[in-house]
Design a protein around this motif. Structure first.
Motif, PDB file in Angstrom:
ATOM      1  N   HIS A 264     -13.825  31.208  43.887  1.00 44.71           N
ATOM      2  CA  HIS A 264     -12.512  31.245  43.255  1.00 44.71           C
ATOM      3  C   HIS A 264     -12.606  31.987  41.928  1.00 44.71           C
ATOM      4  O   HIS A 264     -13.627  31.927  41.238  1.00 44.71           O
ATOM      5  CB  HIS A 264     -11.982  29.828  43.036  1.00 44.71           C
ATOM      6  N   SER A 350      -0.020  26.563  39.810  1.00 42.96           N
ATOM      7  CA  SER A 350      -0.489  26.720  41.183  1.00 42.96           C
ATOM      8  C   SER A 350      -1.910  27.257  41.156  1.00 42.96           C
ATOM      9  O   SER A 350      -2.132  28.441  40.882  1.00 42.96           O
ATOM     10  CB  SER A 350       0.434  27.672  41.965  1.00 42.96           C
ATOM     11  N   ASP A 351      -2.870  26.392  41.403  1.00 45.34           N
ATOM     12  CA  ASP A 351      -4.279  26.798  41.412  1.00 45.34           C
ATOM     13  C   ASP A 351      -5.093  25.671  42.039  1.00 45.34           C
ATOM     14  O   ASP A 351      -4.589  24.572  42.272  1.00 45.34           O
ATOM     15  CB  ASP A 351      -4.763  27.079  39.988  1.00 45.34           C
ATOM     16  N   VAL A 352      -6.376  25.955  42.299  1.00 37.84           N
ATOM     17  CA  VAL A 352      -7.246  24.932  42.886  1.00 37.84           C
ATOM     18  C   VAL A 352      -7.738  23.943  41.840  1.00 37.84           C
ATOM     19  O   VAL A 352      -8.159  22.838  42.188  1.00 37.84           O
ATOM     20  CB  VAL A 352      -8.455  25.579  43.600  1.00 37.84           C
ATOM     21  N   TRP A 353      -7.724  24.329  40.572  1.00 34.66           N
ATOM     22  CA  TRP A 353      -8.259  23.471  39.511  1.00 34.66           C
ATOM     23  C   TRP A 353      -7.243  22.392  39.158  1.00 34.66           C
ATOM     24  O   TRP A 353      -6.055  22.672  39.004  1.00 34.66           O
ATOM     25  CB  TRP A 353      -8.611  24.285  38.278  1.00 34.66           C
ATOM     26  N   ALA A 387     -11.027  19.700  41.225  1.00 33.93           N
ATOM     27  CA  ALA A 387     -10.403  20.752  42.025  1.00 33.93           C
ATOM     28  C   ALA A 387      -9.942  20.170  43.344  1.00 33.93           C
ATOM     29  O   ALA A 387     -10.462  19.150  43.819  1.00 33.93           O
ATOM     30  CB  ALA A 387     -11.383  21.905  42.262  1.00 33.93           C
ATOM     31  N   GLN A 389      -9.293  21.796  47.190  1.00 39.35           N
ATOM     32  CA  GLN A 389      -9.520  23.030  47.925  1.00 39.35           C
ATOM     33  C   GLN A 389      -8.231  23.619  48.473  1.00 39.35           C
ATOM     34  O   GLN A 389      -8.151  24.830  48.706  1.00 39.35           O
ATOM     35  CB  GLN A 389     -10.513  22.777  49.057  1.00 39.35           C
ATOM     36  N   GLY A 391      -5.383  23.590  46.841  1.00 42.78           N
ATOM     37  CA  GLY A 391      -4.588  24.067  45.724  1.00 42.78           C
ATOM     38  C   GLY A 391      -3.408  23.173  45.409  1.00 42.78           C
ATOM     39  O   GLY A 391      -2.810  22.566  46.301  1.00 42.78           O
ATOM     40  N   GLU A 393       0.464  22.456  44.136  1.00 45.36           N
ATOM     41  CA  GLU A 393       1.755  23.116  44.285  1.00 45.36           C
ATOM     42  C   GLU A 393       2.809  22.363  43.489  1.00 45.36           C
ATOM     43  O   GLU A 393       2.565  21.241  43.008  1.00 45.36           O
ATOM     44  CB  GLU A 393       2.168  23.175  45.767  1.00 45.36           C
TER      45      GLU A 393
END
Length: 766
Positions: A264, A350-353, A387, A389, A391, A393
């Motif tokens: 990522h 909006s991200d995996v973290w 995190a 995986q 993501g 929203e």
């Protein structure tokens, strides 16, 4: 088997009861290594139910002479009946009655829960089907051990099933020494007690009469076994105190984590995008429960290769790169700080973290995707970074309970910690000069750190360089950008540069330091009232650093200057060159001929060829232009020759006679481009190693595709060469995109990739 061959005499109550209790004691001792995995009352219930049920099956089988297949059926039926309420309690009605869904999960858990158990952070409590492994193993071990004890010709072998259960708990457990000595002592004592019981029973069977001699023999056996146990205890204790013990390796420590952070993009790589005028005022997160004035962390970065700050080490082996699942809770009692509970509502983020604060103890997701996010959540306790995986929203919610370390009152009193971070490049000399100026080496480490932070805040100015009315400021945090930050006056940048510069200088002082990316509230905004939420907009994104103190705590330090008007750029100081005064020669003596030349009428009469003045001016200009063009051509010709050589090399590679040569040529073209841009590409390295040098997922994928096409038994497929070259063109564009026009020109005329160049269809010789 006849009753006469049963060691304990199944038809005799007290001998049977003693044998059963001793075996159950061994089983209980064997379950001790499993406790750190669960640390829950549900584990005690599951293991106790399994041991009692297995013992009951074995006693009934011995009493009524069941065949082996009947015992197996009884074990399977007990597993179905007791398994759901004991091992999957969340799927049992009123905690007792199994549900169809619970039975399905119980059956699948017998095959799938083992891998999940060793890829998840402990303790796990009663999460999903993770109690199935100890329940199933304890049920089988109890049935086998008691059956051997009551029905076998060699009852001493009843030690084997508990020993297997013990080893399984050690292998699947955690890597620490807690309860290790207690476990060994408990199992050793119970095992020796059982062996003494078997020996006494066997002696009574083969000896008749003389009860006094029998009693003395039994006493000698008990005393001898006790002496063996005492010697073993003393020896083990002495060895553990005096001898260096190697670290214990378990299955959990050898498995790769399910989440790969290097796949990522680093949150710091796209730092400037958050300040784009089109998205700057978009709400990202709504957080309730933050301490006054505190921010929220997105991710902690500890690895710097001179180009980008990332998570988890250059090769993914660092502890900060190992993310595991957190289904239950984490033990943070060793962290000195305040307990904090955050309620987070995701809006535009909006991200995996997963944003958080401090060291996480427990996280609970809510909303429509709660179950999906809970299953996908992973966490690294070294950096405090979480995190998912799949993501995050909009409209996702979660509650995080964390321990926030106490911030120091003064940086000057801090002493460096001892954590070992992944290696970083050497501090550029321009930053080293500033470090010596701002923080002399004669000062203490804490005073030097305070001096560096104060100087950055005093000398620096903030500009993101995205709007026309802003002072230009180049993005990125590579070493050359940091050199530019250190040499320009005024010093202009943003959190991306100031945080990385501060981290490198703190590491040079001696502090373990890492970069944190997150959101900080605007200093001009009023503090929220208790119970009110804080809304972070996109332009609230910020980067700061964490340094470790001698107490082991990681404390946050913000090196960013306050936004304020930026003065005009200071002009470069002119270079003064001193030249000696030139001596003028005496005027030449004039002759009569010179006097005639000065007469304009005589000049017209002499040598006038009738050429128009404008024609003479044009011819003179053309002559001068020609000489200038010729001089420029002479100067530029070596660079043009380099570009032409690279174009010819590319054409030869792309038009090679075979598909394999074209594919290999494509990879060589990408590797040469990377070398021209400054990456340390070694000709002797494998393609995967060269791709790792460049970094990113796309080069690794291309290297794998090229290797598969070149080494495939049947050769590459139709069109593979065209697809490889298309990928090479895309990667070359990506390498050039973040660089300035000057950097692209320097790469085009670089001689790095032309070393050893020979005119062949495959390009440079390896």
């Amino acid at each position: 088997m006849s009753a006469a061959r049963r060691p304990a005499g199944v038809d005799r109550l007290w001998p049977t009861l003693v044998s059963v209790l001793l075996v159950m004691a061994m089983l209980a001792a064997a379950m001790i290594p499993w406790w750190p995995i669960y640390e829950s009352a549900a584990f005690v219930v599951a293991s106790s139910a399994a041991i009692v049920a297995g013992t009951a099956i074995a006693v009934a089988g011995a009493k009524f002479g069941w065949p082996a297949w009947a015992v197996v059926i009884a074990v399977f039926g007990t597993y179905l009946v007791l398994g759901v309420p004991a091992a999957v309690p969340s799927r049992a009605v009123v905690g007792v009655i199994p549900t169809p869904q619970g039975i399905v999960e119980l059956l699948t858990g017998a095959a799938l829960s083992w891998k999940q158990l060793v890829t998840i952070a402990v303790p796990v409590g009663s999460y999903q089907t993770l109690l199935v492994p100890p329940f199933l193993l304890a049920l089988v071990a109890a049935t086998s051990a008691v059956t051997i004890a009551l029905r076998s010709r060699r009852p001493a072998a009843a030690v084997i099933p508990p020993a297997v259960l013990l080893l399984a708990g050690i292998a699947l457990g955690v890597v620490h020494a807690a309860l290790a000595i207690e476990t060994g002592l408990a199992f050793l004592i119970t095992a020796v007690a059982w062996l003494v019981r078997v020996a006494i029973a066997n002696r009574r069977e083969i000896t008749s009469g003389r009860p006094v001699e029998l009693a003395l023999a039994d006493a000698r056996r008990v005393l001898g076994a006790s002496a063996i146990v005492a010697v073993a205890l003393v020896g083990a204790t002495a060895a553990s105190v005096t001898l260096p013990m190697p670290p214990r390796s378990v299955v959990r420590a050898e498995l790769q984590p399910p989440f790969e952070p290097r796949a990522h993009e680093s949150p710091l790589a796209g730092f400037r995008t958050a300040f784009d005028p089109e998205v700057a005022r978009d709400a990202m997160l709504e957080v309730r429960g933050l301490p006054p004035g505190a921010g929220i962390r997105i991710a902690t970065l500890d690895t710097y290769d001179g180009i980008v700050y990332t998570v988890g080490g250059a090769d993914g082996t660092a502890e900060s790169g190992r993310f595991t699942r957190v289904p239950y809770r984490l033990d943070q009692t060793a962290v000195r700080g305040e307990s904090t509970e955050l309620d987070v509502l995701v809006r535009g983020y909006s991200d995996v973290w997963v944003p958080g604060i401090g060291q996480l103890e427990r996280i609970t997701f809510a909303g429509e995707r709660a179950e999906l996010l809970a299953d996908a959540f992973v966490y690294n306790d070294v950096t405090g970074t979480g995190a998912v995986q799949v993501g995050l929203e909009a409209l996702d919610r979660y509650t995080a309970q964390s321990v926030v370390p106490v911030e120091p009152e003064s940086l000057a009193r801090l002493q460096p910690g001892t954590s070992v971070l992944p290696p970083a490049p050497e501090l550029p000399k321009e930053l080293a000069v500033l470090l010596d100026e701002w923080a002399p080496a004669s000062d203490d480490e804490g005073e030097r750190l305070q001096g560096v932070i104060a100087a950055l805040q005093r000398e620096g100015f903030v500009s993101h360089g995205l709007e026309s009315d802003q002072v230009p400021s180049r993005s990125g945090h590579s070493l050359d950008r940091l050199v530019e930050l250190a040499t320009e006056r005024p010093m202009v940048g943003d959190g991306e540069q100031y945080a990385v510069a501060a981290a490198l200088m703190a590491r040079q002082i001696g502090f373990p330091a890492r970069v944190v990316v997150g959101y900080l509230p605007d200093p001009g905004d009023p503090l929220p009232e208790p119970g009110e939420s804080t809304v972070f907009d996109s332009d609230d994104r910020q980067a700061w650093i964490e340094v470790q103190t001698a107490e082991g705590a990681w404390v946050s330090v913000d090196p960013n200057p306050e936004p304020r008007p930026i003065p005009e750029r200071e002009p470069d100081e002119p270079t003064i060159v001193s030249r000696p005064q030139s001596a003028l020669p005496p005027p030449a003596e004039r002759t009569p001929v010179d006097d005639l030349d000065s007469d304009p009428e005589l000049a017209l009469d002499r040598g006038d060829d009738g050429t128009e003045p404008w024609v003479e001016a044009l011819l003179g200009a053309l002559a001068i232009t020609g000489f200038v063009v010729l001089g420029l051509a002479v100067l530029v010709s070596p660079f043009l020759a380099i570009i032409v050589a690279k174009l010819r090399r590319r054409r030869l590679r792309r038009l090679a006679p075979s598909a394999v040569e074209r594919i290999e040529g494509g990879w060589q073209e990408f590797a040469d481009t990377a070398a021209d841009y400054g990456y340390a590409i070694r000709p002797t390295a494998t393609r995967a190693e060269q791709a790792a040098t460049v970094g990113g997922l796309a080069p690794l994928v291309l290297a794998s595709v090229v290797d598969r096409a070149v080494f495939a038994p049947d050769g590459p497929s139709d069109g593979d060469d065209a697809r490889v070259w298309s990928a090479v063109d895309e990667l070359q564009d990506r390498l050039a995109a973040p660089r300035s026009r000057r950097e692209r020109i320097l790469a085009a005329i670089s001689l790095t990739s032309l070393g050893g160049y020979a005119v062949t269809r495959r390009g440079p010789k390896p």
